[in-house]
Design an enzyme around this catalytic site. Structure first.
Site, PDB file in Angstrom:
ATOM      1  N   SER A  82     -30.349 -26.984 -29.447  1.00 48.43           N
ATOM      2  CA  SER A  82     -31.190 -27.099 -30.642  1.00 48.43           C
ATOM      3  C   SER A  82     -30.403 -27.294 -31.924  1.00 48.43           C
ATOM      4  O   SER A  82     -30.959 -27.712 -32.936  1.00 48.43           O
ATOM      5  CB  SER A  82     -32.052 -25.842 -30.792  1.00 48.43           C
ATOM      6  OG  SER A  82     -31.232 -24.719 -31.094  1.00 48.43           O
ATOM      7  N   GLY A  83     -29.102 -26.983 -31.899  1.00 45.26           N
ATOM      8  CA  GLY A  83     -28.307 -27.088 -33.111  1.00 45.26           C
ATOM      9  C   GLY A  83     -28.320 -25.849 -33.962  1.00 45.26           C
ATOM     10  O   GLY A  83     -27.601 -25.775 -34.960  1.00 45.26           O
ATOM     11  N   GLY A  84     -29.108 -24.865 -33.577  1.00 43.25           N
ATOM     12  CA  GLY A  84     -29.189 -23.649 -34.378  1.00 43.25           C
ATOM     13  C   GLY A  84     -27.869 -22.914 -34.471  1.00 43.25           C
ATOM     14  O   GLY A  84     -27.496 -22.417 -35.534  1.00 43.25           O
ATOM     15  N   PHE A  85     -27.132 -22.869 -33.370  1.00 40.04           N
ATOM     16  CA  PHE A  85     -25.849 -22.173 -33.381  1.00 40.04           C
ATOM     17  C   PHE A  85     -24.870 -22.862 -34.317  1.00 40.04           C
ATOM     18  O   PHE A  85     -24.132 -22.212 -35.060  1.00 40.04           O
ATOM     19  CB  PHE A  85     -25.261 -22.100 -31.972  1.00 40.04           C
ATOM     20  CG  PHE A  85     -23.890 -21.479 -31.934  1.00 40.04           C
ATOM     21  CD1 PHE A  85     -23.743 -20.108 -31.994  1.00 40.04           C
ATOM     22  CD2 PHE A  85     -22.752 -22.273 -31.851  1.00 40.04           C
ATOM     23  CE1 PHE A  85     -22.478 -19.520 -31.975  1.00 40.04           C
ATOM     24  CE2 PHE A  85     -21.490 -21.704 -31.829  1.00 40.04           C
ATOM     25  CZ  PHE A  85     -21.360 -20.331 -31.888  1.00 40.04           C
ATOM     26  N   ASP A 117     -33.807 -21.303 -32.078  1.00 36.92           N
ATOM     27  CA  ASP A 117     -33.886 -19.848 -31.958  1.00 36.92           C
ATOM     28  C   ASP A 117     -33.115 -19.207 -33.107  1.00 36.92           C
ATOM     29  O   ASP A 117     -32.342 -19.867 -33.798  1.00 36.92           O
ATOM     30  CB  ASP A 117     -33.352 -19.364 -30.609  1.00 36.92           C
ATOM     31  CG  ASP A 117     -31.914 -19.791 -30.366  1.00 36.92           C
ATOM     32  OD1 ASP A 117     -31.467 -20.773 -30.989  1.00 36.92           O
ATOM     33  OD2 ASP A 117     -31.223 -19.162 -29.548  1.00 36.92           O
ATOM     34  N   GLN A 143     -33.094 -14.121 -26.217  1.00 33.50           N
ATOM     35  CA  GLN A 143     -32.096 -13.429 -27.037  1.00 33.50           C
ATOM     36  C   GLN A 143     -32.198 -11.922 -26.813  1.00 33.50           C
ATOM     37  O   GLN A 143     -32.933 -11.458 -25.957  1.00 33.50           O
ATOM     38  CB  GLN A 143     -32.295 -13.791 -28.504  1.00 33.50           C
ATOM     39  CG  GLN A 143     -31.958 -15.238 -28.854  1.00 33.50           C
ATOM     40  CD  GLN A 143     -30.464 -15.534 -28.785  1.00 33.50           C
ATOM     41  OE1 GLN A 143     -29.618 -14.646 -28.704  1.00 33.50           O
ATOM     42  NE2 GLN A 143     -30.126 -16.824 -28.815  1.00 33.50           N
ATOM     43  N   GLY A 164     -26.909 -16.147 -26.659  1.00 37.71           N
ATOM     44  CA  GLY A 164     -26.358 -15.004 -27.380  1.00 37.71           C
ATOM     45  C   GLY A 164     -25.359 -14.178 -26.611  1.00 37.71           C
ATOM     46  O   GLY A 164     -25.114 -13.024 -26.956  1.00 37.71           O
ATOM     47  N   CYS A 167      -6.699 -29.962  -4.869  1.00 37.48           N
ATOM     48  CA  CYS A 167      -7.680 -30.738  -5.636  1.00 37.48           C
ATOM     49  C   CYS A 167      -7.691 -32.201  -5.200  1.00 37.48           C
ATOM     50  O   CYS A 167      -6.636 -32.799  -4.957  1.00 37.48           O
ATOM     51  CB  CYS A 167      -7.366 -30.633  -7.127  1.00 37.48           C
ATOM     52  SG  CYS A 167      -8.499 -31.539  -8.196  1.00 37.48           S
ATOM     53  N   CYS A 207      -4.812 -35.495  -9.539  1.00 40.19           N
ATOM     54  CA  CYS A 207      -4.004 -34.787  -8.544  1.00 40.19           C
ATOM     55  C   CYS A 207      -3.588 -35.687  -7.390  1.00 40.19           C
ATOM     56  O   CYS A 207      -2.566 -35.452  -6.741  1.00 40.19           O
ATOM     57  CB  CYS A 207      -4.766 -33.565  -8.026  1.00 40.19           C
ATOM     58  SG  CYS A 207      -4.858 -32.211  -9.226  1.00 40.19           S
ATOM     59  N   HIS A 232      -9.103 -33.890 -14.823  1.00 36.06           N
ATOM     60  CA  HIS A 232      -8.810 -32.856 -13.831  1.00 36.06           C
ATOM     61  C   HIS A 232      -9.627 -31.594 -14.055  1.00 36.06           C
ATOM     62  O   HIS A 232     -10.248 -31.073 -13.112  1.00 36.06           O
ATOM     63  CB  HIS A 232      -7.330 -32.486 -13.824  1.00 36.06           C
ATOM     64  CG  HIS A 232      -7.082 -31.219 -13.052  1.00 36.06           C
ATOM     65  ND1 HIS A 232      -7.065 -31.187 -11.672  1.00 36.06           N
ATOM     66  CD2 HIS A 232      -6.934 -29.929 -13.462  1.00 36.06           C
ATOM     67  CE1 HIS A 232      -6.906 -29.943 -11.267  1.00 36.06           C
ATOM     68  NE2 HIS A 232      -6.819 -29.152 -12.339  1.00 36.06           N
TER      69      HIS A 232
END
Length: 374
Positions: free
Chosen positions: A91-94, A144, A193, A220, A308, A313, A339
């Site tokens: 959402s971009g809220g953080f 949020d 949250q 959160g 791997c 690798c 990798h």
């Protein structure tokens, strides 16, 4: 969205998620493509060497640059980036919260200043969905109210109450848009949250999961709390989440975090750790992490991880990668990122196979045993 549980083994789940653009088998790790690109890679690298069915983009960053209207004009994220599989956009809220020194949260949204030019912007639950409609992501996250930990009980309580209210506005707006033919193929997830407080997590999960969302995320966490506190909070919270919808743990984490939280019933993950660590010289292996700049790799002919199967690798030595890193050669960033992401996605495949074969406990024991041998 089509969702099916293919198998459970204890609390661990192997599921299938089908969107308009791909079929996603869980547990799944989503590479982070913040501005429409996974750092150091392009769509061809992704499809040729890593093969993710879903990657993550960021609403905040794409809104500011190049702007969601430009992305829409260029055919949405799929047309713009040429990555044909699924996108999840947060959402971009953080980012509005963490990248701006002057954030103001009110009952209707978040006011923030751009980290690029200082311009002022206002995100509401409806605006965030409008932006993601333009991006045409397959999974949209709602706005949020984020809380930095530690926080007071009063602040956490206000956060979950506001998040629930915004969630109700978001789902109502999204369903109304779909009735008008907007975002018909897009899905919407809510974000639970509550910090590490069990009562608050229960309240947030119970209220949000009563609404008609396509999936649910746990937000959160991985913000400085002890690992065991995160694990305990996830285990508690998943108990209040529906079994018949995807469960997404946001911003997590280390390989150990992935294994521990899959064992607690989580289906989806994202984190910048594999790509950021790659650029800083830390590479993930079956036996733990290595620091490629270490002198002991100067003439080491072995691959990063002998177990791997990634292109890097199979082709290059630790000696060569150390040389590229020390020479600050751009090629290093690409190879190291390929990798690390391959390792993460292969780890998820191994967990899925273990769940399907009802041997997840054995897989988990072997996973930790290898790390003790390093």
């Amino acid at each position: 969205m089509y969702f099916r549980i293919d198998k459970t083994n204890g609390k661990a789940r192997a599921c299938t998620i089908t969107t308009a653009h791909s079929t996603i088998q869980t547990p799944v790790f989503m590479p982070v493509g913040t501005v429409g690109a996974v750092k150091a890679l392009d769509a061809t690298d992704l499809q040729s060497f890593i093969k993710p069915e879903i990657i993550l983009g960021n609403t905040y960053h794409l809104y500011l640059r190049p702007n969601d209207n430009i992305v829409k004009t260029m055919g949405g994220l799929h047309g713009f980036t040429k990555f044909p599989k699924s996108f999840l956009t947060d959402s971009g809220g953080f980012q509005a919260f963490s990248l701006s020194d002057n954030v103001k949260i009110d009952e209707n949204g978040i006011t923030f200043r751009s980290h690029i030019d200082g311009s002022k912007h206002y995100f509401t639950p409806q605006k965030v969905i409008d932006i993601q409609n333009n991006l045409n992501s397959d999974i949209m996250m709602i706005l949020d109210d984020l809380v930095a930990l530690p926080a007071t009980q009063e602040r956490i309580k206000a956060s979950i109450e506001r998040t629930t209210r915004w969630a109700a506005e978001s789902i109502e707006y999204h369903r109304a848009n779909q009735a008008k033919g907007v975002g018909v193929d897009q899905n919407i997830f809510a974000i639970i949250q509550g910090g590490t407080d069990k009562a608050f997590r229960e309240k947030s999960a119970t209220e949000l999961c009563a609404m008609d969302f396509d999936g649910f995320a746990i937000g959160g966490l991985s913000v400085g709390e002890a690992n065991q506190d995160m694990y305990d909070t996830v285990e508690w919270t998943t108990g209040f989440m529906p079994e018949d919808k995807p469960r997404y743990l946001m911003g997590v984490g280390t390989p150990e975090d992935l294994v521990e939280n899959v064992s607690r019933g989580v289906d989806m993950f994202d984190c910048v750790m594999p790509t950021r660590n790659a650029r800083n010289g830390t590479l993930f292996t079956s036996f733990g992490k290595i620091t490629i700049k270490a002198e002991r790799f100067t003439t080491d002919p072995l691959p990063i991880d002998p177990e791997c199967k990634c292109m890097v690798c199979q082709t290059y030595s630790r000696s060569y990668l150390r040389h590229l890193f020390r020479a600050k050669e751009i090629t290093y960033f690409r190879l190291a990122t390929i990798h690390n992401l391959y390792y993460y996605l292969d780890l998820m495949k191994q967990m899925r196979e273990a769940i399907l074969e009802e041997r997840f406990d054995e897989f988990k024991a072997e996973f930790y045993a290898k790390r003790q041998q390093a």
